[in-house]
Design a protein around this motif. Structure first.
Motif, short mmCIF file in Angstrom:
data_model
loop_
_atom_site.label_atom_id
_atom_site.label_comp_id
_atom_site.label_asym_id
_atom_site.label_seq_id
_atom_site.Cartn_x
_atom_site.Cartn_y
_atom_site.Cartn_z
N ALA B 69 0.74 -1.51 0.40
CA ALA B 69 -0.26 -0.04 0.03
C ALA B 69 0.33 1.86 -0.14
O ALA B 69 0.40 1.99 0.14
CB ALA B 69 -0.95 -0.33 1.11
N ALA B 90 -0.43 4.25 -5.09
CA ALA B 90 -1.38 5.65 -3.93
C ALA B 90 -1.87 6.61 -4.78
O ALA B 90 -2.38 7.49 -3.85
CB ALA B 90 -0.30 5.16 -2.67
N ARG B 91 -1.07 7.66 -4.61
CA ARG B 91 -0.83 8.72 -5.07
C ARG B 91 -1.93 9.20 -6.43
O ARG B 91 -2.79 10.41 -6.07
CB ARG B 91 0.51 9.49 -5.38
CG ARG B 91 0.60 11.42 -5.40
CD ARG B 91 1.45 11.50 -5.36
NE ARG B 91 2.60 11.24 -4.60
CZ ARG B 91 3.94 10.97 -4.63
NH1 ARG B 91 4.61 11.00 -5.97
NH2 ARG B 91 5.01 10.22 -4.11
N LEU B 95 -5.24 2.59 -5.67
CA LEU B 95 -4.83 1.63 -4.70
C LEU B 95 -6.14 1.85 -3.51
O LEU B 95 -5.89 3.09 -3.28
CB LEU B 95 -3.76 0.65 -4.25
CG LEU B 95 -2.91 1.48 -3.69
CD1 LEU B 95 -3.72 2.18 -1.85
CD2 LEU B 95 -1.70 0.87 -3.43
N SER B 96 -7.16 1.06 -2.80
CA SER B 96 -7.84 1.35 -1.50
C SER B 96 -7.39 0.15 -0.84
O SER B 96 -7.14 -0.87 -0.61
CB SER B 96 -8.94 1.15 -1.72
OG SER B 96 -9.53 2.02 -2.53
N VAL B 97 -7.58 0.46 0.40
CA VAL B 97 -7.64 -0.07 1.71
C VAL B 97 -8.05 0.53 2.98
O VAL B 97 -9.04 0.97 2.90
CB VAL B 97 -5.81 0.48 2.54
CG1 VAL B 97 -5.42 -0.59 2.87
CG2 VAL B 97 -4.62 1.08 1.74
N PHE B 99 -9.30 -1.45 6.36
CA PHE B 99 -7.89 -1.69 7.34
C PHE B 99 -8.73 -2.66 8.27
O PHE B 99 -10.26 -2.70 7.94
CB PHE B 99 -7.58 -0.76 8.41
CG PHE B 99 -6.89 0.25 7.69
CD1 PHE B 99 -5.52 -0.14 7.32
CD2 PHE B 99 -6.84 1.68 6.50
CE1 PHE B 99 -4.76 0.86 6.17
CE2 PHE B 99 -6.47 2.19 5.67
CZ PHE B 99 -5.71 2.31 5.83
N ALA B 117 -13.39 9.30 0.52
CA ALA B 117 -12.45 8.24 -0.36
C ALA B 117 -12.33 9.31 -1.45
O ALA B 117 -11.37 9.06 -2.38
CB ALA B 117 -12.65 6.79 -0.56
N LEU B 120 -10.21 12.70 -1.84
CA LEU B 120 -8.97 11.89 -1.10
C LEU B 120 -8.09 11.84 -2.00
O LEU B 120 -7.00 11.90 -2.03
CB LEU B 120 -8.46 10.87 0.09
CG LEU B 120 -8.76 11.31 1.16
CD1 LEU B 120 -9.53 9.91 2.86
CD2 LEU B 120 -8.11 12.44 1.90
N ALA B 121 -9.00 10.79 -3.17
CA ALA B 121 -8.10 10.53 -4.03
C ALA B 121 -8.36 11.55 -5.15
O ALA B 121 -7.44 11.22 -6.03
CB ALA B 121 -9.23 9.25 -4.57
N ARG B 162 -16.42 2.44 1.48
CA ARG B 162 -15.95 3.61 0.72
C ARG B 162 -14.15 3.20 -0.02
O ARG B 162 -13.74 3.60 -0.55
CB ARG B 162 -14.92 4.22 2.44
CG ARG B 162 -13.84 5.34 2.20
CD ARG B 162 -13.89 5.56 3.57
NE ARG B 162 -12.47 4.77 4.81
CZ ARG B 162 -12.45 4.46 5.58
NH1 ARG B 162 -12.77 5.50 6.07
NH2 ARG B 162 -11.99 4.04 6.45
N CYS B 163 -14.68 2.33 0.70
CA CYS B 163 -12.64 1.31 -0.91
C CYS B 163 -12.73 1.14 -1.58
O CYS B 163 -11.87 1.45 -2.71
CB CYS B 163 -11.99 0.05 0.34
SG CYS B 163 -11.49 -0.70 -0.05
N THR B 166 -13.94 4.49 -5.03
CA THR B 166 -12.53 5.46 -6.11
C THR B 166 -12.04 4.13 -7.11
O THR B 166 -11.41 5.13 -8.03
CB THR B 166 -11.26 5.37 -4.99
OG1 THR B 166 -10.19 4.08 -4.94
CG2 THR B 166 -11.54 6.20 -4.31
#
Lengths: 527, 280
Positions: B69, B90-91, B95-97, B99, B117, B120-121, B162-163, B166
């Motif tokens: 990640a 990631a930037r 990719l999506s994490v 947790f 999400a 942020l993406a 949320r994952c 994106t």
């Protein structure tokens, strides 16, 4: 319904507590202390306030305006500094050191110096109000900005976003409970700062009237002014709390714990942190001092530079005489201050423990204590001088009372932090209350006690110097008052420097002890 | 928010990436107190497949996922996602994490947590997509609830939504059902893969549960305890979509036994199990 009734009776108990207190006060004042020029009965105080309302309200509007401006400026500075520290970790130690030194400046002596720098007007009062709020906002805010679950930061990082996004999306909002809690403390503190500023030579305001009333032995007037000051402080505290409730921001778990910073693991880094970092901080602070004086082009006559103080105390031909005069005064002050400091701390902690053992008493006393905690004790110093006399006892009382209330409230909060499961466990053995107190509750209280003890160091110095300045005519407070009136600015700046050093050293000592004790009792608080 | 993303290709036009790890090592700490968390891991995740990492607690499987990640950097070795470094991917928001802890922001509603999400993406707002994802994970009518008002399972599903918000083609799931009770977990195991299976994603799943690993993946990699090394690599050839009935099929049970053996939970395969395995 039942819940409402319970709430109602609790409220009634609180009111009953206040009412009882007032009646006892009235009776005492009328029949026991009537002739002693100490205690005014509440009815006389109210009469006085009504009588002198125009005068008082003019003074109040001046003081409140100063306090409000100082509140805004001080808290803004604290917020900017905290955000900087959290986004740029390398500057942290330096920023912490500067913040602490500014916090430890003896306000009583800073006041007159600011007076000559600013000239007449509101400048010193506003600056002192700002100075007295910013540290208690800065420290919890740094803790709050950091107290974010690591997985939230991972979430930000997993989209490739950096510190800035973490600050705007997560940290800013997550730290709001800490900010609100510290603003609550800041509201009365700003008022206190403004009043101390007025003590040291303003032309109007509550502080000016208080000193006049005290000097003319006007007991009712002194009490009336102290009542007004206390009421305003409590209202300020309540207004911020109410705003927090309106925004449905809860209370933070623990306030004023020292902001944990990661201890370095590599040896050379450890050495650097132990030796180089404090040295660097000192150099930067001295430079800032010099540059700000030079930059503002302030006259060397009253705006002394580090070199002047060095020459006066160490290098100059008269240095030894100056030193012995200063340190004799310091010794005189410190004896009473240290005694008052421990008396206030001990009394606060013991009373908190007693309240904890007697829940019925706590229900009545706790709201009273929280209300009294927000009274700027130093602002009521003239009153305490009347009550306790102009001797060392009065000074001891002022120092102890100044520290007592914050300690009591902090310890009560800490005692309540004992995990319910631990209490259940002790209950399952029918453990006697005292066992429970010492084995379960006191360890849970320690972080809060130490937080209070740390913050109390500069407060004790402030209280002691105010008392000496106003009343006792002894010690370093008096020395500063004298040098101020004789324009001996070398001595005044030297006093400020030494007192700041003493405060910082005391603070560091308590912080060191705190680390030792907490690493045993509450390792999660020490990183 | 200004968008300085390097690559503006719509994510939907990009296929699932291939993930490669070469000789990856990760050491935490310095000197005497250092811990080798991951040791010489070689790994290739084929595009569009689901791979599960199982192993004892603290074996470094989460560390491996965090390195993929871009949350940790390998001490030595390299990881590439479609030929690019993890932090670059990631930037770009590709990719999506998910947790272990749903890590929803408590002051945001379910819908705005999912929408976060996309922000942020660096993707444009898409309320319809957010709504669609929430109903996909069964949170219809809970859009405006805050996390505190949702049950544990609901929070977990919200985190999954949320994952997915994106359209990332690489899903990294770190024990996403770890904090959920056994019954809810089984239901989520069966329901949620359908949500992302259709999209064509490469998925890496870290889990403690052998059953969950077999149920969700095309391949299970068993890791040994500290330092984490790949100790077995088992293909799961059970047809998709997976159903509850698979849980009791002989093939499924044989695979579970095989993995448990590799983990050292079962000493020797029992007769029945080894026969089942042979048949499979």
């Amino acid at each position: 319904m039942i819940r409402q009734q319970v709430l109602l009776t609790e409220q009634m108990r609180t009111y009953a507590g206040f009412a009882g207190l007032l009646i006892a006060w009235e009776l005492l004042a009328r029949f026991a202390f009537g002739q002693l020029y100490i205690l005014s009965p509440p009815t006389a105080i109210v009469m006085r306030i009504i009588e002198d309302l125009p005068l008082y309200s003019r003074a109040l509007s001046a003081t409140v305006s100063e306090a409000l401006l100082g509140f805004i400026l001080g808290n803004l500075a604290a917020i900017v500094l905290a955000v900087l520290v959290v986004t740029l970790p390398p500057i942290e130690r330096l920023a912490q050191a500067i913040a602490l030194v500014v916090f430890c400046l003896p306000l009583v002596a800073t006041g007159p110096i600011l007076r000559v720098i600013y000239g007449p007007g509101w400048g010193p009062q506003i600056t002192l109000a700002a100075l007295s709020v910013y540290y208690t906002t800065f420290v919890p805010l740094v803790v709050g900005l950091r107290a974010v679950p690591p997985s939230w930061l991972d979430l930000i990082a997993s989209y490739g976003r950096g510190r800035l996004t973490a600050m705007t999306v997560v940290r800013a909002r997550a730290s709001l409970p800490y900010l609100i809690a510290s603003l609550k403390i800041a509201a009365p503190a700003a008022f206190l700062g403004a009043i101390v500023g007025e003590f040291t030579g303003a032309d109007r305001g509550i502080g000016v009237l208080s000193i006049q009333a005290m000097r003319s032995l006007d007991v009712d007037g002194t009490w009336a002014l102290a009542t007004i000051a206390s009421a305003v402080a409590i209202i300020g505290y309540a207004v911020v709390g109410w705003a927090g409730q309106l925004l449905s921001i809860g209370a933070p778990p623990s306030l004023l714990v020292s902001p944990a910073s990661k201890a370095p693991k590599v040896l050379w880094k450890k050495l650097f942190m132990a030796v180089a970092a404090p040295t660097l901080s000192c150099v930067v602070i001295l430079l800032l001092w010099k540059i700000s004086m030079d930059g503002l082009d302030l006259s060397r006559f009253f705006a002394k530079r580090p070199g002047d103080v060095w020459a006066y105390l160490v290098a100059g031909s008269q240095a030894a005489a100056h030193r012995s005069e200063l340190f004799a005064a310091l010794r005189e002050t410190m004896g009473t201050t240290v005694l008052g400091y421990f008396a206030g701390l001990g009394l606060g902690a013991v009373l908190a423990a007693i309240f904890c053992m007697l829940p019925a008493v706590e229900k009545i006393a706790s709201p009273v204590a929280i209300a009294l905690r927000s009274i700027p004790i130093v602002a009521t110093a003239p009153l305490l001088v009347l009550a306790l006399g102009r001797g060392q006892l009065g000074m001891l009382g002022i120092v102890a009372i100044m520290i007592f209330f914050p300690t009591l409230v902090s310890c009560l909060h800490g005692l309540r932090q004992t995990p319910g499961q631990v209490i259940d466990y002790f209950d399952s053995f029918r453990a006697p209350p005292l066992t429970q107190l010492f084995l379960a509750r006191v360890p849970a209280m320690l972080p809060s006690l130490f937080a209070a003890a740390r913050m109390a160091v500069p407060m004790a110095v402030l209280a002691a110097t105010v008392a000496e300045w106003l009343a006792t005519g002894t010690g370093i407070g008096n020395l500063m008052a004298l040098t101020n009136s004789t324009s001996n600015y070398n001595m005044l700046w030297s006093c400020v420097t030494i007192l700041t050093l003493v405060s910082v050293a005391g603070y560091a000592l308590v912080a060191m002890l705190e680390r030792r004790v907490l690493s045993h009792f509450a390792p999660e608080q020490v990183i | 928010m200004t968008d300085k993303r390097i690559d503006q290709t719509p994510v939907s036009e990009i296929g699932p990436p291939k993930v490669e790890a070469w000789a990856v090592n990760k050491v935490f700490g310095y000197g005497d107190s250092s811990v080798q968390a991951v040791s010489d891991v070689e790994l290739t995740l084929e595009p569009g497949t689901t791979t599960a990492l199982v192993g004892p607690s603290g074996c470094g499987k989460s560390t491996l996922l965090r390195m993929v990640a871009g949350l940790e950097t390998p001490t030595s070795g390299a990881i590439r996602i479609g030929g690019e470094e993890p932090h670059v991917v990631a930037r770009k928001g590709r990719l999506s994490v998910a947790f272990q802890d749903p890590s929803l922001l408590p002051w945001r509603t379910a819908a705005s947590n999912v929408a976060l999400a996309r922000r942020l993406a660096g993707l444009p707002k898409d309320p319809e997509k957010v709504q669609h994802l929430l109903s996909l994970v069964g949170l219809d009518g809970f859009e405006n609830k805050r996390p505190a008002e949702l049950s544990g399972g609901m929070r977990q599903r919200c985190a999954i939504a949320r994952c997915l918000a994106t359209d990332a083609r690489l899903l990294l799931l770190d024990e996403p059902f770890g904090a959920v009770d056994e019954m809810t977990r089984r239901r989520l195991n069966l329901e949620l893969p359908r949500v992302w299976e259709g999209q064509g994603t490469t998925t890496l799943l870290v889990t403690h549960s052998v059953t969950e690993a077999v149920l969700l993946s095309d391949r299970v990699i068993v890791m040994s305890h500290r330092p984490a090394r790949v100790s077995a690599d088992i293909a799961i050839d059970i047809e998709r979509p997976r159903r509850a009935s698979h849980l009791t099929s002989p093939k499924f049970l044989a695979l579970v036994t095989q993995i448990n053996t590799a983990l050292g939970i079962i000493d020797e395969p029992e007769d029945d199990a080894s026969r089942l395995e042979a048949r499979a």
